[in-house]
Design a protein around this motif. Sequence first.
Motif, mmCIF file in Angstrom:
data_model
loop_
_atom_site.group_PDB
_atom_site.id
_atom_site.type_symbol
_atom_site.label_atom_id
_atom_site.label_comp_id
_atom_site.label_asym_id
_atom_site.label_seq_id
_atom_site.Cartn_x
_atom_site.Cartn_y
_atom_site.Cartn_z
ATOM 1 N N GLU A 151 0.807 -1.223 0.000
ATOM 2 C CA GLU A 151 0.000 0.000 0.000
ATOM 3 C C GLU A 151 0.842 1.278 0.000
ATOM 4 O OE1 GLU A 151 -3.030 -0.309 -0.723
ATOM 5 O OE2 GLU A 151 -3.274 -2.441 -0.263
ATOM 6 N N ALA A 174 -11.100 -5.406 12.234
ATOM 7 C CA ALA A 174 -12.036 -4.540 11.526
ATOM 8 C C ALA A 174 -13.339 -4.473 12.317
ATOM 9 C CB ALA A 174 -12.291 -5.078 10.120
ATOM 10 N N VAL A 195 -17.723 -5.384 8.968
ATOM 11 C CA VAL A 195 -16.790 -5.351 7.835
ATOM 12 C C VAL A 195 -16.125 -6.717 7.699
ATOM 13 C CG1 VAL A 195 -14.687 -4.316 6.895
ATOM 14 C CG2 VAL A 195 -16.366 -2.882 8.084
ATOM 15 N N THR A 196 -16.175 -7.279 6.518
ATOM 16 C CA THR A 196 -15.635 -8.632 6.306
ATOM 17 C C THR A 196 -14.388 -8.649 5.425
ATOM 18 O OG1 THR A 196 -17.101 -8.959 4.403
ATOM 19 C CG2 THR A 196 -17.921 -9.666 6.564
ATOM 20 N N ILE A 197 -13.854 -7.487 5.103
ATOM 21 C CA ILE A 197 -12.736 -7.402 4.162
ATOM 22 C C ILE A 197 -11.449 -7.977 4.734
ATOM 23 C CG2 ILE A 197 -12.029 -5.075 4.873
ATOM 24 C CD1 ILE A 197 -11.392 -4.494 1.948
ATOM 25 N N GLN A 198 -11.300 -7.983 6.075
ATOM 26 C CA GLN A 198 -10.049 -8.424 6.687
ATOM 27 C C GLN A 198 -10.232 -9.798 7.348
ATOM 28 O OE1 GLN A 198 -6.827 -9.426 7.415
ATOM 29 N NE2 GLN A 198 -6.741 -7.359 6.528
ATOM 30 N N PRO A 199 -9.699 -10.857 6.714
ATOM 31 C CA PRO A 199 -9.906 -12.220 7.239
ATOM 32 C C PRO A 199 -9.217 -12.485 8.570
ATOM 33 C CG PRO A 199 -8.379 -12.238 5.383
ATOM 34 C CD PRO A 199 -8.948 -10.864 5.445
ATOM 35 N N SER A 230 -9.282 -10.563 11.138
ATOM 36 C CA SER A 230 -10.018 -9.914 12.211
ATOM 37 C C SER A 230 -10.752 -10.936 13.076
ATOM 38 C CB SER A 230 -11.022 -8.915 11.626
ATOM 39 O OG SER A 230 -11.716 -8.251 12.645
ATOM 40 N N ASN A 247 -5.144 3.933 8.138
ATOM 41 C CA ASN A 247 -5.671 2.697 7.558
ATOM 42 C C ASN A 247 -5.722 2.808 6.040
ATOM 43 O OD1 ASN A 247 -7.033 0.340 6.932
ATOM 44 N ND2 ASN A 247 -8.926 0.900 7.989
ATOM 45 N N GLY A 257 -7.242 0.859 4.156
ATOM 46 C CA GLY A 257 -8.543 0.402 3.691
ATOM 47 C C GLY A 257 -8.777 -1.071 3.936
ATOM 48 N N ASP A 258 -7.675 -1.829 4.178
ATOM 49 C CA ASP A 258 -7.857 -3.262 4.430
ATOM 50 C C ASP A 258 -7.743 -3.599 5.920
ATOM 51 O OD1 ASP A 258 -5.142 -3.170 5.005
ATOM 52 O OD2 ASP A 258 -4.526 -4.517 3.396
#
Length: 433
Positions: A225, A343, A347-351, A353, A398, A400-401
């Motif tokens: 990033e 997260a 929010v489910t974008i970060q596995p 978490s 952050n 974003g992830d």
Amino acid sequence: MGFLHMSALITIILIAIQNVLAAVVPDGRWVDAWTAMPQLTETTNLPPAPFNGSSSVFFNSTIRQTLHMTIPGDEIRIRFSNAFGVNNLDITAATVALPVGGVSGASEIIATTLKNLTFSGSPSFSVPNGALVVSDPIAFPIKSQQTITVTLYLAQGQPGFSITSHPGSRATTWISFGNAVHAENITGPSTTSLAHWFFVSAVETFSASASAFVIVGDSITDGRESTTDGNTRWPDLVLARMQKNSATSNISVNNQAAGGNRILADGLGPNALGRIDRDVLSQTGVKYAMIFEGVNDIGVEAATTEAQTVIGDRIIAAYKQIVTRVHAAGIPIFAATITPFSAPANVTIQPYSSPVREVTRQRVNAFIRTSGLFDAVIDFDKVIGDPAIPAQLSPTFNSGDFLHPNVAGYTAMAAAFPLDLFEKFSGGVSRYQ
């Protein structure tokens, strides 16, 4: 001739020999001015067709890559790695030059700066599987934070599909068919670009006073990033601060990180515990080391109390082993706390978490901070974490992830790094610890 006269004559001769040797052999050593951690290239990170053929990779191909130097020097030599190849890597020709504009990712070079590389006196070299080759020294002055261009030609490519690279280059590489190692620009209908480094693993410079700071890390140190061709990884930004300080301006910053890297298991690159010898102890001129890893070990492990207890125990035990081995070489080792990766619940974008994994992160960080194992601790968790929600990155930092900082986060991390550590530990540490 009497004994005293003979003894005096021998002394004079020995002094003369020493003076001759001093004049011929310069005082100094080779130090890494730039490094990239060699990795086995995943299928998804191999070059695109037609450079990825049916039986080999990079057949009749030129690869032009730009590298960001971290210390100055007058002479350089370049290392190419075949660490993960199962077949020989046949280098046909290679050159080094300065890029037009001095920028990372440039496809064009300044023709008057171009120099050929040789290997044991030959323009070509067949590197056996698992081996590396170092080019012969050449006069090629470099400056800290200067970009150089290395161009490689493989007439036959490398057979098979196991090749050595560093996928997370954050720098543009140019590839084209034919031998273009002397071309001012990489152009033509076959030319394409991608953000990976291939085969090149280090640039060394000869110095009487320089030393190296090696960082073993994962994608956060590798600069996920950060800005492609911007050199905005947090180690790059620490380097920029070091160059403004006379006490640290001759310390190279060697980034030995890789995305997805773990301490305890191979994945994207060999595990950190297994590569300490290759990436730290076998490098010349290393005076300081740092470990900033553990997030992927925690994040990949099952989110159960039992599994997380075991992985936490194993991470702590591995830290102790790494420190023992680095201290045995008299090298101080710093550590950074593991930064947040949770997260919000919706929010489910970060596995990674998970409240259970967060317990492990806090436990491991408490050990890093309070155990006294490391010679110094840089508390990156406190620097970029959200004070209101400690399990998460600050919204300001952050990307974003919810795992990787943005450039503002990397800038804050670099600003928080205490440069006085280098002076404090300039004398090394006891080898018996």
